[in-house]
Write an enzyme that holds these catalytic residues in place. Sequence first.
Site, PDB file in Angstrom:
ATOM      1  N   LYS A  46       0.821  -1.217   0.000  1.00 50.24           N
ATOM      2  CA  LYS A  46       0.000   0.000   0.000  1.00 50.24           C
ATOM      3  C   LYS A  46       0.862   1.277   0.000  1.00 50.24           C
ATOM      4  O   LYS A  46       2.076   1.221   0.251  1.00 50.24           O
ATOM      5  CB  LYS A  46      -0.935  -0.040   1.214  1.00 50.24           C
ATOM      6  CG  LYS A  46      -1.948  -1.186   1.138  1.00 50.24           C
ATOM      7  CD  LYS A  46      -3.014  -1.041   2.203  1.00 50.24           C
ATOM      8  CE  LYS A  46      -4.029  -2.160   2.108  1.00 50.24           C
ATOM      9  NZ  LYS A  46      -5.151  -1.987   3.049  1.00 50.24           N
ATOM     10  N   TYR A  86     -12.283  -2.073  -4.293  1.00 50.41           N
ATOM     11  CA  TYR A  86     -12.834  -2.260  -2.942  1.00 50.41           C
ATOM     12  C   TYR A  86     -14.363  -2.172  -2.921  1.00 50.41           C
ATOM     13  O   TYR A  86     -14.943  -1.896  -1.870  1.00 50.41           O
ATOM     14  CB  TYR A  86     -12.237  -1.222  -1.989  1.00 50.41           C
ATOM     15  CG  TYR A  86     -10.841  -1.571  -1.510  1.00 50.41           C
ATOM     16  CD1 TYR A  86     -10.620  -2.665  -0.664  1.00 50.41           C
ATOM     17  CD2 TYR A  86      -9.745  -0.809  -1.870  1.00 50.41           C
ATOM     18  CE1 TYR A  86      -9.355  -2.986  -0.209  1.00 50.41           C
ATOM     19  CE2 TYR A  86      -8.460  -1.122  -1.409  1.00 50.41           C
ATOM     20  CZ  TYR A  86      -8.281  -2.215  -0.584  1.00 50.41           C
ATOM     21  OH  TYR A  86      -7.025  -2.537  -0.125  1.00 50.41           O
ATOM     22  N   GLU A 134      -9.038 -10.433  -7.849  1.00 46.08           N
ATOM     23  CA  GLU A 134      -8.114  -9.324  -7.602  1.00 46.08           C
ATOM     24  C   GLU A 134      -6.870  -9.429  -8.481  1.00 46.08           C
ATOM     25  O   GLU A 134      -6.367  -8.419  -8.997  1.00 46.08           O
ATOM     26  CB  GLU A 134      -7.755  -9.277  -6.116  1.00 46.08           C
ATOM     27  CG  GLU A 134      -8.957  -8.866  -5.273  1.00 46.08           C
ATOM     28  CD  GLU A 134      -8.765  -9.038  -3.772  1.00 46.08           C
ATOM     29  OE1 GLU A 134      -9.719  -8.752  -3.040  1.00 46.08           O
ATOM     30  OE2 GLU A 134      -7.665  -9.448  -3.345  1.00 46.08           O
ATOM     31  N   HIS A 182      -2.291  -5.351   1.511  1.00 44.51           N
ATOM     32  CA  HIS A 182      -3.592  -6.007   1.362  1.00 44.51           C
ATOM     33  C   HIS A 182      -3.343  -7.496   1.185  1.00 44.51           C
ATOM     34  O   HIS A 182      -2.320  -7.896   0.650  1.00 44.51           O
ATOM     35  CB  HIS A 182      -4.303  -5.456   0.116  1.00 44.51           C
ATOM     36  CG  HIS A 182      -5.492  -6.254  -0.297  1.00 44.51           C
ATOM     37  ND1 HIS A 182      -6.703  -6.152   0.341  1.00 44.51           N
ATOM     38  CD2 HIS A 182      -5.652  -7.194  -1.268  1.00 44.51           C
ATOM     39  CE1 HIS A 182      -7.559  -6.986  -0.224  1.00 44.51           C
ATOM     40  NE2 HIS A 182      -6.947  -7.627  -1.205  1.00 44.51           N
TER      41      HIS A 182
HETATM   42  P1  CMP Z   1      -7.583  -4.485   3.305  1.00 39.32           P
HETATM   43  O1  CMP Z   1      -7.148  -5.853   3.699  1.00 39.32           O
HETATM   44  O2  CMP Z   1      -6.892  -3.877   2.140  1.00 39.32           O
HETATM   45  O3  CMP Z   1      -9.173  -4.478   3.032  1.00 39.32           O
HETATM   46  C1  CMP Z   1     -10.002  -3.359   3.247  1.00 39.32           C
HETATM   47  C2  CMP Z   1      -9.275  -2.228   3.912  1.00 39.32           C
HETATM   48  O4  CMP Z   1     -10.078  -1.230   4.504  1.00 39.32           O
HETATM   49  C3  CMP Z   1      -8.466  -2.782   5.059  1.00 39.32           C
HETATM   50  O5  CMP Z   1      -7.386  -3.539   4.565  1.00 39.32           O
HETATM   51  C4  CMP Z   1      -8.101  -1.500   5.813  1.00 39.32           C
HETATM   52  O6  CMP Z   1      -6.894  -0.927   5.369  1.00 39.32           O
HETATM   53  C5  CMP Z   1      -9.232  -0.546   5.443  1.00 39.32           C
HETATM   54  N1  CMP Z   1      -9.985  -0.093   6.614  1.00 39.32           N
HETATM   55  C6  CMP Z   1     -10.058   1.181   7.028  1.00 39.32           C
HETATM   56  N2  CMP Z   1     -10.825   1.260   8.114  1.00 39.32           N
HETATM   57  C7  CMP Z   1     -11.244   0.011   8.408  1.00 39.32           C
HETATM   58  C8  CMP Z   1     -12.072  -0.531   9.439  1.00 39.32           C
HETATM   59  N3  CMP Z   1     -12.622   0.216  10.392  1.00 39.32           N
HETATM   60  N4  CMP Z   1     -12.285  -1.865   9.418  1.00 39.32           N
HETATM   61  C9  CMP Z   1     -11.741  -2.641   8.445  1.00 39.32           C
HETATM   62  N5  CMP Z   1     -10.943  -2.170   7.450  1.00 39.32           N
HETATM   63  C10 CMP Z   1     -10.698  -0.853   7.436  1.00 39.32           C
END
Ligand code: CMP
Length: 140
Positions: free
Chosen positions: A11, A51, A128, A117
């Site tokens: 990221k 997303y 993805e 991620h």
């Molecule tokens: P990722 O695994 O990329 O998948 C969704 C992303 O949303 C997660 O990682 C976090 O970086 C982001 N995110 C931001 N706020 C939240 C939250 N409150 N709960 C879960 N994911 C969050």
Amino acid sequence: MATNRTFTMIKPDAFEAGNTGAILKMIENAGFKIMAMKATQLTPQLAGKFYEVHKERPFYADLCGYMSSGPIVAVILEKDNAVEDFRTLIGATNPANAADGTIRKIFAKSIEANAVHGSDSDENAALEGNFFFSQAERVS
Ligand code: CMP
């Protein structure tokens, strides 16, 4: 059934901090092979599409803004039991809850700027990976 591929993004926080190489080294040391990789920068629209599953969540707009704020590195990885083993390697979404020695514990700054991620299912790993790479851009 155990699967053999997953998808990750380094990221913007980790890219900007110069941690891409160290993170990839941890990934390779854990037994994953890189089957496709590129640095790119998402537009807010593309981040929103990637997303989309989170579009009803309160953090969606911030997440799309953040994920398009700087370069990322997209990677397809291969290993036995890839999805589950990679999620173990990266640790909990919120770095405050991530286990010692995990990528997020070491490199993440916050729940949003959480370094990497990792796909949460075989189906999403394929979707993805295909989002970023054509057949000619990955080891098939
Ligand atoms: P990722 O695994 O990329 O998948 C969704 C992303 O949303 C997660 O990682 C976090 O970086 C982001 N995110 C931001 N706020 C939240 C939250 N409150 N709960 C879960 N994911 C969050």
